[in-house]
Motif scaffolding. Structure first.
Motif, PDB file in Angstrom:
ATOM      1  N   ASP A 156       0.856  -1.184   0.000  1.00 58.98           N
ATOM      2  CA  ASP A 156       0.000   0.000   0.000  1.00 58.98           C
ATOM      3  C   ASP A 156       0.893   1.235   0.000  1.00 58.98           C
ATOM      4  O   ASP A 156       2.102   1.149   0.219  1.00 58.98           O
ATOM      5  N   ALA A 157       0.261   2.365  -0.222  1.00 58.97           N
ATOM      6  CA  ALA A 157       1.001   3.618  -0.217  1.00 58.97           C
ATOM      7  C   ALA A 157       1.563   3.905   1.175  1.00 58.97           C
ATOM      8  O   ALA A 157       0.962   3.565   2.189  1.00 58.97           O
ATOM      9  N   VAL A 158       2.736   4.529   1.195  1.00 56.21           N
ATOM     10  CA  VAL A 158       3.401   4.902   2.445  1.00 56.21           C
ATOM     11  C   VAL A 158       3.944   6.319   2.284  1.00 56.21           C
ATOM     12  O   VAL A 158       4.481   6.669   1.229  1.00 56.21           O
ATOM     13  N   THR A 159       3.807   7.120   3.319  1.00 54.14           N
ATOM     14  CA  THR A 159       4.412   8.444   3.324  1.00 54.14           C
ATOM     15  C   THR A 159       5.508   8.483   4.379  1.00 54.14           C
ATOM     16  O   THR A 159       5.287   8.135   5.541  1.00 54.14           O
ATOM     17  N   LEU A 160       6.693   8.898   3.947  1.00 56.33           N
ATOM     18  CA  LEU A 160       7.814   9.070   4.866  1.00 56.33           C
ATOM     19  C   LEU A 160       7.830  10.494   5.393  1.00 56.33           C
ATOM     20  O   LEU A 160       7.596  11.443   4.641  1.00 56.33           O
ATOM     21  N   GLN A 161       8.120  10.624   6.671  1.00 58.41           N
ATOM     22  CA  GLN A 161       8.241  11.932   7.303  1.00 58.41           C
ATOM     23  C   GLN A 161       9.679  12.153   7.778  1.00 58.41           C
ATOM     24  O   GLN A 161      10.399  11.204   8.083  1.00 58.41           O
ATOM     25  N   ALA A 162      10.056  13.416   7.817  1.00 57.37           N
ATOM     26  CA  ALA A 162      11.311  13.818   8.443  1.00 57.37           C
ATOM     27  C   ALA A 162      10.987  14.743   9.603  1.00 57.37           C
ATOM     28  O   ALA A 162      10.266  15.729   9.432  1.00 57.37           O
ATOM     29  N   VAL A 163      11.479  14.405  10.777  1.00 62.20           N
ATOM     30  CA  VAL A 163      11.349  15.264  11.951  1.00 62.20           C
ATOM     31  C   VAL A 163      12.693  15.966  12.132  1.00 62.20           C
ATOM     32  O   VAL A 163      13.720  15.310  12.300  1.00 62.20           O
ATOM     33  N   VAL A 164      12.677  17.283  12.069  1.00 64.75           N
ATOM     34  CA  VAL A 164      13.902  18.075  12.158  1.00 64.75           C
ATOM     35  C   VAL A 164      13.999  18.690  13.547  1.00 64.75           C
ATOM     36  O   VAL A 164      13.043  19.310  14.024  1.00 64.75           O
ATOM     37  N   THR A 165      15.137  18.512  14.194  1.00 67.37           N
ATOM     38  CA  THR A 165      15.395  19.135  15.484  1.00 67.37           C
ATOM     39  C   THR A 165      16.731  19.861  15.421  1.00 67.37           C
ATOM     40  O   THR A 165      17.689  19.376  14.810  1.00 67.37           O
ATOM     41  N   THR A 166      16.787  20.997  16.056  1.00 70.18           N
ATOM     42  CA  THR A 166      17.950  21.853  15.979  1.00 70.18           C
ATOM     43  C   THR A 166      19.147  21.216  16.665  1.00 70.18           C
ATOM     44  O   THR A 166      19.062  20.787  17.809  1.00 70.18           O
ATOM     45  N   GLY A 167      20.275  21.191  15.971  1.00 73.46           N
ATOM     46  CA  GLY A 167      21.487  20.680  16.574  1.00 73.46           C
ATOM     47  C   GLY A 167      22.429  21.778  17.024  1.00 73.46           C
ATOM     48  O   GLY A 167      23.330  21.531  17.819  1.00 73.46           O
ATOM     49  N   TRP A 168      22.224  23.010  16.527  1.00 71.94           N
ATOM     50  CA  TRP A 168      23.178  24.088  16.790  1.00 71.94           C
ATOM     51  C   TRP A 168      22.450  25.261  17.401  1.00 71.94           C
ATOM     52  O   TRP A 168      21.388  25.119  17.994  1.00 71.94           O
TER      53      TRP A 168
END
Length: 519
Positions: free
Chosen positions: A341-353
């Motif tokens: 089935d269809a899948v959506t990938l997510q990116a969770v961005v968190t500050t490193g600097w």
């Protein structure tokens, strides 16, 4: 100013075939904690003293748009761009790859033109594919108007050809390193590594992926059709002003009116979800966090799991089911999806600097169109013998800070003469404690050889953390123990590097040299 905290660190569970490992996830999903990673406001101001913060005044706004969820805010779609596969020219036993580091322009913010850099193109670079046992020659021409180097991040190559600061070459010159590929199958990448300009050049686009192949059983049983069922995903969380000027240093990051766009394979995904039609039921994804400092966590939008098959330095012992994959700056990982089935990938961005991206993005909507029935996912991928470190030589590497200067073992590596030097010998087996004496995020990268994690903040590694690494997170006030063996290459002139892969920290001095000589 209100108290602002940084994100929680990752957690580990058990690994192995069919095992499930809980990793760092967005709020609302299962998350444990090793502690030591949640920090107050001052801990988030990486490399900035109180005077610098006060001097920034109203122009300083940490984590603008922090926590904004963009996953449901995408207003458009576009097809995922797959980087070109660079074709080499083979003569005898040597394959030659030709690259040119050049300047150009690209849209980093939608509708805005930015000055950029790239290999063989305006932004980013093509993928190189190497085969273990082959000899490669790289003819790399510098057309940037300034010195550069090209480092083969994660590759086990002689120090002279590693592309560190000693290998810098001027505008108009061509650097031609050659070496035998000794690495097993894994995902590497290439980027600049000159003193003081690494962040500038990488932020502007000098980065590309390297795929190493071998003849192992695991390799033959996993997807390998580049662009079809073997897909590179290069993530970059950058900083730009409204005019498209890309920021890469402290002054730039503390300027007002910044946006922090997220790019996937060079395309801005702030408000656009990229699409990919999977023509094979099982598809492999190779993920690279090419951001200068921010942390990228990859997960499914439906809360489903991923089968991770590799870390920085190659295959795990078995496919491991994970909720998400957390990548600090410079890190890589591979996973496979069986797509009915269809899948959506997510990116969770968190500050490193000091400042950076923040939020959850729907980055890739995958349509399942394959009609094939793949064989069972291999139950065994690799044999990883854990080091018995009882007789290993022990060292402590301290990551420190003096104002806005970053140090290793008390020295700021802003020049070859000023940086600390670690000396070892060919065949040496060592265990290092990487101690973070700051309250800042660091991403520890070692050139030359892979390492195993012995402990992370005093805890034994489990699950995917039992794989091989060359880049790993060291949280504020935390520590990791790593073990490695120095094989194959010795040199009494050229050195490898060990450093923080937050590129700004590297340029601010958090880099030391590693000299491996004959025993």
């Amino acid at each position: 100013m209100a108290d602002i905290t940084e994100p929680e660190g990752r957690t580990s569970g058990t690994g192995g075939t069919g095992a499930k490992q809980t990793r760092h996830t967005k709020a609302g999903r299962t998350s444990g904690g090793r502690g030591m990673h949640r920090r107050g406001f001052l801990g988030g101001i990486t490399g900035v003293g109180l005077g610098a913060v006060a001097g920034a005044g109203g122009a300083f706004s940490l984590l603008t748009e922090a926590g904004r969820n963009r996953a449901s805010a995408a207003t458009g779609t576009a097809t995922l761009t797959v980087p070109d596969l660079l074709e080499g020219t083979t003569s005898g036993t040597t394959t030659t790859f030709t690259l040119e580091a050049r300047t150009g322009t690209a849209e980093i913010l939608s509708g805005v033109t930015s000055d950029t850099m790239g290999y063989n193109q305006s932004f980013l670079g093509p993928t190189m594919r190497w085969t273990k046992g082959d000899t490669v020659l790289l003819d790399i021409t510098n057309s940037l108007g300034e010195d550069t180097t090209v480092h083969f991040h994660g590759a086990h190559v002689p120090a002279k050809t590693d592309g560190g600061p000693q290998a810098a070459f001027a505008d108009g010159e061509t650097w031609s390193p050659t070496f035998e590929v000794k690495d097993d199958a894994k995902t590497l990448w290439y980027h600049p590594h000159a003193l003081g300009t690494t962040a500038k050049q990488a932020v502007h686009g000098l980065a590309g992926m390297i795929i190493v192949e071998d003849d192992s059983t695991a390799a033959s049983n996993l997807p390998s059709g580049y662009g079809t069922d073997d897909i590179p995903l290069i993530f970059q969380s950058l900083a730009s002003d409204s005019g498209g000027d890309l920021k890469y240093n402290l002054t730039g990051y503390l300027s007002s009116g910044l946006s922090f766009p997220l790019l996937l394979n060079g395309t801005n995904v702030d408000d656009t979800t990229l699409t990919f039609t999977a023509t094979k039921t099982r598809t492999r994804f190779r993920c690279l966090n090419a951001s200068p400092s921010d942390i990228i966590t990859i997960q499914r939008s439906d809360g489903g799991t991923l089968h991770q098959i590799a870390t920085d330095q190659g295959y795990l012992t078995a496919p491991t089911e994970v909720d998400s994959i957390r990548l600090v700056a410079g890190a890589r990982a591979e996973f496979v999806l069986d797509l009915s089935d269809a899948v959506t990938l997510q990116a969770v961005v968190t500050t490193g600097w000091v400042r950076g991206g923040s939020g959850t993005y729907d980055v890739l909507a995958i349509t399942a169109s394959g009609t094939d029935t793949p064989a069972d996912l291999p139950s065994s991928l690799n044999t990883i013998e854990r080091y018995d470190t009882g007789d290993f030589t022990a060292r402590t590497i301290t990551l420190g800070q003096s104002g806005t200067t970053m140090t290793i073992n008390g020295s700021a590596g802003t020049s070859m003469s000023s940086m600390a030097m670690i000396s070892t010998t060919l065949g040496a087996k060592e265990i290092w404690t990487i101690r973070n004496s700051t309250q800042l995020e660091h991403s520890f990268h070692l050139h030359d050889v892979p390492y195993q994690l012995v402990s992370v903040n005093g805890e034994d590694p489990t699950g995917v953390d039992l794989g091989w690494f060359d880049t790993y997170e060291v949280v504020g006030g935390g520590s990791i123990e790593i073990a490695m063996e120095f094989t194959d290459f010795a040199d009494d002139t050229y050195m490898y590097m060990l450093h923080c892969h937050l590129l700004q920290h590297e340029d601010e001095g958090m880099m030391a040299s590693l000299m491996v000589t004959e025993s």
